[in-house]
Design a protein around this motif. Structure first.
Motif, PDB file in Angstrom:
ATOM      1  N   PRO B  69      -9.824 -10.879   1.483  1.00 12.28           N
ATOM      2  CA  PRO B  69     -10.389  -9.848   2.367  1.00 12.28           C
ATOM      3  C   PRO B  69      -9.350  -9.241   3.300  1.00 12.28           C
ATOM      4  O   PRO B  69      -9.337  -8.037   3.527  1.00 12.28           O
ATOM      5  N   HIS B  70      -8.469 -10.088   3.820  1.00 10.84           N
ATOM      6  CA  HIS B  70      -7.482  -9.586   4.772  1.00 10.84           C
ATOM      7  C   HIS B  70      -6.519  -8.610   4.089  1.00 10.84           C
ATOM      8  O   HIS B  70      -6.259  -7.517   4.597  1.00 10.84           O
ATOM      9  N   ASP B  71      -6.006  -9.012   2.938  1.00  7.46           N
ATOM     10  CA  ASP B  71      -5.095  -8.132   2.192  1.00  7.46           C
ATOM     11  C   ASP B  71      -5.799  -6.834   1.796  1.00  7.46           C
ATOM     12  O   ASP B  71      -5.205  -5.752   1.814  1.00  7.46           O
ATOM     13  N   TRP B 100      -6.365  10.234  -6.911  1.00  9.57           N
ATOM     14  CA  TRP B 100      -5.160  10.134  -6.086  1.00  9.57           C
ATOM     15  C   TRP B 100      -5.203   8.875  -5.218  1.00  9.57           C
ATOM     16  O   TRP B 100      -4.225   8.129  -5.119  1.00  9.57           O
ATOM     17  N   LEU B 101      -6.364   8.628  -4.617  1.00 10.21           N
ATOM     18  CA  LEU B 101      -6.499   7.458  -3.747  1.00 10.21           C
ATOM     19  C   LEU B 101      -6.343   6.171  -4.553  1.00 10.21           C
ATOM     20  O   LEU B 101      -5.699   5.224  -4.108  1.00 10.21           O
ATOM     21  N   ILE B 102      -6.946   6.155  -5.733  1.00  5.84           N
ATOM     22  CA  ILE B 102      -6.809   4.973  -6.580  1.00  5.84           C
ATOM     23  C   ILE B 102      -5.341   4.787  -6.979  1.00  5.84           C
ATOM     24  O   ILE B 102      -4.824   3.674  -7.028  1.00  5.84           O
ATOM     25  N   GLY B 103      -4.675   5.901  -7.259  1.00  6.03           N
ATOM     26  CA  GLY B 103      -3.259   5.832  -7.621  1.00  6.03           C
ATOM     27  C   GLY B 103      -2.432   5.220  -6.496  1.00  6.03           C
ATOM     28  O   GLY B 103      -1.594   4.342  -6.724  1.00  6.03           O
ATOM     29  N   ILE B 104      -2.693   5.657  -5.274  1.00  6.68           N
ATOM     30  CA  ILE B 104      -1.964   5.092  -4.129  1.00  6.68           C
ATOM     31  C   ILE B 104      -2.313   3.612  -3.978  1.00  6.68           C
ATOM     32  O   ILE B 104      -1.448   2.772  -3.743  1.00  6.68           O
ATOM     33  N   ALA B 105      -3.608   3.316  -4.159  1.00  6.24           N
ATOM     34  CA  ALA B 105      -4.060   1.929  -4.006  1.00  6.24           C
ATOM     35  C   ALA B 105      -3.367   1.014  -5.023  1.00  6.24           C
ATOM     36  O   ALA B 105      -2.999  -0.115  -4.709  1.00  6.24           O
ATOM     37  N   ARG B 106      -3.169   1.508  -6.240  1.00  7.52           N
ATOM     38  CA  ARG B 106      -2.470   0.717  -7.259  1.00  7.52           C
ATOM     39  C   ARG B 106      -1.093   0.304  -6.774  1.00  7.52           C
ATOM     40  O   ARG B 106      -0.672  -0.832  -6.924  1.00  7.52           O
ATOM     41  N   HIS B 107      -0.397   1.259  -6.188  1.00 10.33           N
ATOM     42  CA  HIS B 107       0.945   0.954  -5.693  1.00 10.33           C
ATOM     43  C   HIS B 107       0.909  -0.070  -4.568  1.00 10.33           C
ATOM     44  O   HIS B 107       1.720  -0.993  -4.532  1.00 10.33           O
ATOM     45  N   LYS B 108      -0.044   0.103  -3.662  1.00  6.59           N
ATOM     46  CA  LYS B 108      -0.110  -0.823  -2.534  1.00  6.59           C
ATOM     47  C   LYS B 108      -0.475  -2.229  -3.011  1.00  6.59           C
ATOM     48  O   LYS B 108       0.036  -3.216  -2.498  1.00  6.59           O
ATOM     49  N   ALA B 110       0.223  -3.436  -5.923  1.00  5.53           N
ATOM     50  CA  ALA B 110       1.425  -3.971  -6.577  1.00  5.53           C
ATOM     51  C   ALA B 110       2.404  -4.503  -5.535  1.00  5.53           C
ATOM     52  O   ALA B 110       3.035  -5.545  -5.731  1.00  5.53           O
ATOM     53  N   ASP B 111       2.505  -3.778  -4.406  1.00  5.21           N
ATOM     54  CA  ASP B 111       3.397  -4.232  -3.327  1.00  5.21           C
ATOM     55  C   ASP B 111       2.968  -5.605  -2.806  1.00  5.21           C
ATOM     56  O   ASP B 111       3.803  -6.479  -2.580  1.00  5.21           O
TER      57      ASP B 111
END
Lengths: 240, 211
Positions: B69-71, B100-108, B110-111
């Motif tokens: 939940p925190h992450d 677009w939002l999902i795309g950004i979320a994927r990167h985050k 992955a980070d």
């Protein structure tokens, strides 16, 4: 038979027994329609996710707080001063040139007690009324280094005066208006009009200077009643 | 480098300029494209609207992908802040925003996974596990698409929403649904067909846009 309607193919994907014989047969032989049926079936299979879970309210607060905080240096600052439409390319170049100017003098000016900086060249205008020059700048054209006079700020008994002695502003139609642009690149204020030749004096609230309104800008304004900056700057310099 | 934006002459429509805010609020809130345009233009109210509409999608996605939940909250926050800061890169289209939002979320996401891997000895485990990355990726995409479908159904007007829900989630037969919602069988089937087409288009749009 031409292609089946998406509606018919969706029906086929939902319930093969429901579709008409013709549609069923067509979908078996037509690759395009078969692909669409397969896509519908795939979409149908994507159903079933549990309800979405909204994040707790404090996440929203944090997002808005982050967004309202100054952007990191990598992001171009939002245009907040006034809405503008169709910014011409040359204006972008002007902005970039100004950015260079703005980058140099950041934080060099102190409060009113700072003595006149010897570095500023040419020397500030006279202070015949006894005010102390606390900041000054040479004014130059934007598209060249051509000199366009000087500007200085004096402080006498806590009254801050911006003195502008411009020259070679050209004879384009319109009047000359003096602006102070903030070094944050987001704000600007008009301080007045050069009504009598190319020189002028403008009293300004001290906090403006302290808040970073240190870029002196002289524009030529057509007499069209629009109070915003015309976008045509004749001279500029950053007070330091 | 600081770019100094430069207030330029705008068309003399003072009424417009002065009442920008109220006018914007009257925009069709449901029009995703206009919402995207307002976001690109830098309207903070648009960001709030975008957040209110898609933060559950982003948050649930992060929750599923990270199981923490925190992450998930952190990722949600990062996604919308990043969206605001890079809004200039958004090309407004009907499905651009969720994609677009999902795309950004994927990167985050992955980070966060990379950070977790670095934190522990898990790095070795992850690297030695062939295909772990691809496995994650395809699982994530499945999750994202399921959530997009879920939201699309949630946003449908009733009775279509209920009908799709009964058919696809609760697996009722068409006849049962007709009885429950008190509509003719043909009407129920029509809602299902049209609803399925809508979902398909939404999914296609998101797939296309997030590429």
């Amino acid at each position: 038979m031409s292609h089946a309607e998406p509606d018919q193919l969706a029906g086929l994907a939902l319930d093969p027994d429901d579709a008409s014989e013709a549609v069923r047969e067509h979908a078996q032989t037509c690759p395009e329609c078969a692909a669409l049926v397969a896509a519908f079936t795939g979409t149908r299979r994507r159903a079933g996710a549990d309800a979405l879970v909204a994040p707790p309210a404090h996440v929203r607060d944090r997002v808005l707080a982050d967004v309202r905080a100054p952007a990191p240096p990598t992001a171009p600052p939002p245009v907040v001063v006034r809405e503008r439409r169709g910014v011409p390319a040359w204006l972008a170049a002007v902005a970039a040139a100004l950015a260079l100017v703005a980058g140099i003098g950041l934080g060099r000016i102190g409060t009113g007690e700072t003595p006149a900086p010897e570095a500023s060249d040419p020397t500030p205008v006279e202070t015949d009324d006894g005010g102390e020059v606390v900041a000054a700048t040479a004014l130059t054209a934007l598209d060249s280094d051509a000199e366009r006079g000087e500007a200085s700020v004096t402080d006498r008994d806590d009254v801050i005066t911006l003195r502008v002695r411009a020259r070679d502003l050209g004879d384009e139609d319109g009047f000359h208006e003096v602006w102070l642009i903030n070094v944050d690149g987001k704000r600007m204020v008009g301080v007045g009009i050069l009504a009598d030749g190319d020189d002028g004096e403008f009293k300004v609230p001290r906090h403006l200077i302290d808040d970073g309104y240190r870029i002196v800008d002289i524009s030529v304004e057509p007499d069209d009643g629009d109070p915003t900056h015309s976008g045509v700057s004749l001279a500029r310099g950053e007070l330091a | 480098m600081t770019i100094i934006p430069f207030p330029a002459r705008s068309p003399r429509r003072y009424g417009d300029l002065v009442v920008t805010q109220p006018m914007a609020l009257e925009d069709e809130a449901d029009d995703v494209r206009s919402l995207a345009e307002r976001l690109v233009a830098g309207e903070e109210a648009a960001l709030e609207a975008v957040y209110d509409r898609w933060s559950p999608l982003v948050h649930t996605y992060a929750l599923r992908a990270l199981a923490d939940p925190h992450d998930a909250e952190d990722v949600t926050q990062q996604v919308f802040v990043a969206a605001w800061r890079s809004r200039h890169t958004l090309t407004p289209s009907p499905s651009a925003l969720p994609a677009w939002l999902i795309g950004i979320a994927r990167h985050k996401v992955a980070d966060v996974r990379a950070a977790r891997a670095r934190d522990a000895d898990r790095l070795a485990a992850v690297v030695s596990l062939p295909g772990a990355h691809e496995l994650h990726q395809s699982a994530d995409e499945d999750v994202a698409e399921q959530l997009v479908v879920r939201q699309a159904v949630d946003e449908m007007p009733d009775p279509r929403r209920t009908i799709l829900f009964l058919a696809f989630w609760e697996e009722h037969s068409h006849a049962e649904i007709a009885e429950r919602v008190g509509l003719p069988l043909g009407t129920v089937k029509s809602h299902l067909r049209r609803g399925l087409i809508t979902l398909h288009r939404q999914l296609e749009g998101v797939r296309h846009e997030s590429r």
